[in-house]
Design a protein around this motif. Structure first.
Motif, PDB file in Angstrom:
ATOM      1  N   ARG A  66       0.822  -1.195   0.000  1.00  0.00           N
ATOM      2  CA  ARG A  66       0.000   0.000   0.000  1.00  0.00           C
ATOM      3  C   ARG A  66       0.861   1.251   0.000  1.00  0.00           C
ATOM      4  O   ARG A  66       0.604   2.205  -0.696  1.00  0.00           O
ATOM      5  CB  ARG A  66      -0.880  -0.011   1.246  1.00  0.00           C
ATOM      6  CG  ARG A  66      -1.897   1.089   1.263  1.00  0.00           C
ATOM      7  CD  ARG A  66      -2.554   1.208   2.593  1.00  0.00           C
ATOM      8  NE  ARG A  66      -3.007  -0.062   3.131  1.00  0.00           N
ATOM      9  CZ  ARG A  66      -3.575  -0.183   4.325  1.00  0.00           C
ATOM     10  NH1 ARG A  66      -3.749   0.884   5.080  1.00  0.00           N
ATOM     11  NH2 ARG A  66      -3.958  -1.348   4.776  1.00  0.00           N
ATOM     12  N   ASP A  67       1.913   1.249   0.802  1.00  0.00           N
ATOM     13  CA  ASP A  67       2.779   2.424   0.893  1.00  0.00           C
ATOM     14  C   ASP A  67       4.175   1.980   1.325  1.00  0.00           C
ATOM     15  O   ASP A  67       4.412   1.665   2.491  1.00  0.00           O
ATOM     16  CB  ASP A  67       2.202   3.417   1.910  1.00  0.00           C
ATOM     17  CG  ASP A  67       2.929   4.755   1.878  1.00  0.00           C
ATOM     18  OD1 ASP A  67       4.063   4.802   1.346  1.00  0.00           O
ATOM     19  OD2 ASP A  67       2.380   5.750   2.375  1.00  0.00           O
ATOM     20  N   ARG A 116       6.669   3.595   1.862  1.00  0.00           N
ATOM     21  CA  ARG A 116       7.399   4.510   2.755  1.00  0.00           C
ATOM     22  C   ARG A 116       7.212   4.151   4.223  1.00  0.00           C
ATOM     23  O   ARG A 116       7.861   4.748   5.083  1.00  0.00           O
ATOM     24  CB  ARG A 116       6.929   5.953   2.549  1.00  0.00           C
ATOM     25  CG  ARG A 116       7.219   6.520   1.178  1.00  0.00           C
ATOM     26  CD  ARG A 116       6.484   7.834   1.023  1.00  0.00           C
ATOM     27  NE  ARG A 116       5.087   7.652   1.381  1.00  0.00           N
ATOM     28  CZ  ARG A 116       4.249   8.640   1.718  1.00  0.00           C
ATOM     29  NH1 ARG A 116       4.669   9.869   1.737  1.00  0.00           N
ATOM     30  NH2 ARG A 116       2.993   8.379   2.030  1.00  0.00           N
ATOM     31  N   TYR A 117       6.286   3.260   4.507  1.00  0.00           N
ATOM     32  CA  TYR A 117       6.077   2.883   5.909  1.00  0.00           C
ATOM     33  C   TYR A 117       7.384   2.393   6.516  1.00  0.00           C
ATOM     34  O   TYR A 117       8.022   1.482   6.003  1.00  0.00           O
ATOM     35  CB  TYR A 117       5.023   1.767   6.008  1.00  0.00           C
ATOM     36  CG  TYR A 117       3.603   2.240   5.906  1.00  0.00           C
ATOM     37  CD1 TYR A 117       3.285   3.547   5.579  1.00  0.00           C
ATOM     38  CD2 TYR A 117       2.551   1.352   6.138  1.00  0.00           C
ATOM     39  CE1 TYR A 117       1.973   3.965   5.480  1.00  0.00           C
ATOM     40  CE2 TYR A 117       1.222   1.766   6.043  1.00  0.00           C
ATOM     41  CZ  TYR A 117       0.944   3.069   5.714  1.00  0.00           C
ATOM     42  OH  TYR A 117      -0.366   3.475   5.617  1.00  0.00           O
TER      43      TYR A 117
END
Lengths: 162, 390
Positions: A13-14, A16-17
């Motif tokens: 989903r992301d 950058r987490y």
């Protein structure tokens, strides 16, 4: 759901987490998350961390084509040998083995029409296992990798509500 | 121009405006506010539900429905409550589709309250119960709940407020604003008192699906309670459908019929577009709903830990999408904390006392917001608390 799967879903989903953020979200130790990610990368379950970019917005007029490729499968290796060979070209963004009228779907990216047609006519179509190619150029993108290209929808909620 | 106020009834003049209203005016006049002050999902209604509504409009579904709500919807509600909570309601006589749970609460109180009947209302809780009880001619009796009990209603508190006039108990769990829930054992502790004093329970379970680390338990599933509880739920929170305004009430057929009597004269029916969308939500929306709940769960852990690290402790909320930290470390009142946080850091939270006097000393933070948003808010609240700790 396993921790492994949860981490993968969040990163998909992301990307950058951070391990720190995911640790808080999953109620786990940060070190445990970092170790899991390192393992997933080592085992090539996580292959990379790409950003999804709308290049058009900075005036880049690159061209993408989807090429339907019919190939002759080879004894013992089937479609894998030729598919892997096609994968190696840097112009090729994705290769899928398909059911239906053709065998491989090859997504090709180039800076203009000419670059792509040169690649197909000189590199792809000339491979001896390749019987034929049909090229479809992308005219407009609406959605890619789960992201809609339109403007992001704003938060329309009231600032404070009961 | 005539003076309109002189025509108004004493009841409406004496009714205080919602404590949230003033804060809303303050926050909405400001640019660039990061809001943890909302009371609704950040998700837009899932596409397949919106799409089902378009399709129904294309086919001309624009008319009144049965007062009670479309029978297809009532049947889906019965099926849903059966597979989720193992509850059994007859869609013909025991289910009423309303304009949100808000209408259902209002209707139930209006059919149950004789003048002077007491309505027992745990606080902190949603802002409508007390005004609705007053408007229905009942007398609201506040039951205080405490942080050390994770804001559950205790049997001691309930017993201590019972009088011969006690008639209705409102059970707002999972709770807005605290995020507290009542598990089976905690509910069971109340049942004897409820039955002994012949109370009717209005169980507002609008946040029921949003229960984490375990499953929601409806009080109607406890022995002897199915006939005494009016279970209320809807689509706003779990299916991200706040603006569609579709809720429902299930329970004793005489009470439901009475509620329908008022509903047919005042509302006629809930909007058909919303009802059609709600049918789609119950037929095909559960996987998406569960995905949203899982997402809230991630953010719940994130904000709970974040607030604790900042020095604003709370119990771990297990329901809804709110966390209700104590702000006592700052020495400020809830209102002072919320207003100064808004003015100094442009972060909106809701003062706890807007939800009743026992909410004083706490603020409501909603985590139905993106992770980026929550982290930014936590950073700002952290700076604020650090600056104001004595």
């Amino acid at each position: 759901m396993s921790l492994e799967r949860r981490i993968l879903e969040l990163l998909e989903r992301d990307a950058r987490y951070t391990p720190q953020r995911m640790a808080a979200m999953l109620g786990e130790e940060e070190s445990r998350i970092a170790e899991e990610i390192a393992r997933l990368e080592k085992e090539r379950i996580i292959l990379g961390h790409n950003a999804v970019i709308n290049w058009e917005k900075i005036g880049d007029d690159g061209v993408t084509a989807m090429v339907d490729v019919k190939v002759t499968p080879e004894r013992e290796v089937g479609f894998d040998a030729i598919a892997n060979r096609i994968c190696r070209f840097p112009e090729v963004r994705a290769v899928y083995l398909m059911s239906g009228l053709y065998d491989l779907s090859v997504i090709v990216q180039g800076k203009d029409l000419k670059e792509i047609s040169t690649f197909i006519s000189q590199k792809l179509a000339t491979l001896h296992q390749v019987q034929s190619t049909t090229t479809h150029f992308v005219l407009k993108r609406y959605k890619q990798d789960g992201f809609i290209f339109d403007e992001k929808e704003s938060d329309r909620r009231l600032v404070v509500s009961p | 121009m005539i003076n309109g106020s002189k025509y108004l009834t004493d009841t409406i003049i004496d009714l205080p405006p919602s404590g949230i209203r003033r804060f809303f005016d303050l926050a909405s006049g400001m640019e660039g506010v990061i809001s943890l002050g909302v009371g609704e999902p950040d998700f837009v209604t899932p596409w397949h539900i919106r799409e089902a509504c378009f399709y129904s409009l294309e086919r001309g579904y624009t008319m009144y429905t049965s007062n009670q709500g479309m029978i297809e919807l009532r049947e889906e509600i019965a099926n849903y409550l059966n597979r989720w909570q193992n509850l059994c309601y007859d869609p013909e006589h025991e289910i009423l589709v309303t304009v949100g749970v808000s209408e259902a609460v209002d209707l139930a109180l209006r059919v149950l309250c004789r003048p002077g009947d007491e309505v027992l209302i745990p606080e902190p809780s949603y802002v409508s119960y007390v005004p609705c009880a007053v408007l229905a001619g009942g007398t609201p009796v506040v039951l205080d709940t405490m942080a050390e009990d994770e804001f559950r209603l205790t049997p001691e508190e309930l017993a201590s407020k019972i009088t011969p006039r006690s008639k209705v108990l409102i059970l707002p769990y999972p709770n807005n604003p605290t995020g507290g829930i009542m598990g089976r054992d905690h509910l069971q502790d109340l049942v004897d008192i409820i039955i002994k004093h012949d109370l009717i329970v209005i169980s507002d379970e609008i946040y029921g699906e949003l229960t984490y680390d375990g499953n929601h338990v409806s009080i109607a599933t406890l022995p002897g309670m199915a006939e005494r509880a009016i279970v209320m739920n809807g689509f706003s929170k779990a299916f991200a459908m706040t603006g569609w305004r579709i809720g429902y009430a299930c329970g004793n057929r005489d009470i439901i019929a009475a509620m329908n009597k008022i509903h047919q004269y005042t509302m006629l029916c809930a909007p058909i577009m919303g009802q059609v969308a709600a049918i789609e939500a119950l037929r095909h929306g559960e996987p998406e709903m569960r995905r949203m709940v899982e997402d809230y769960d991630y953010r719940r852990r994130l904000i709970f830990k974040g607030l604790k690290d900042i020095g604003l402790p709370s119990f771990e909320p297990r329901g809804a999408f709110y966390v209700f930290p104590s702000i006592s470390v700052t020495g400020m009142s809830s209102v002072e904390f919320s207003e100064r946080l808004l003015n100094e850091e442009k972060v909106a939270v809701v003062p706890g006392d807007a939800f009743g006097r026992s909410g004083e000393g706490f603020v409501r933070c909603c985590y139905a917001s993106s992770v980026d948003h929550i982290e930014k808010a936590l950073e700002k609240i952290g700076a604020f608390v650090a600056r104001h700790k004595p």
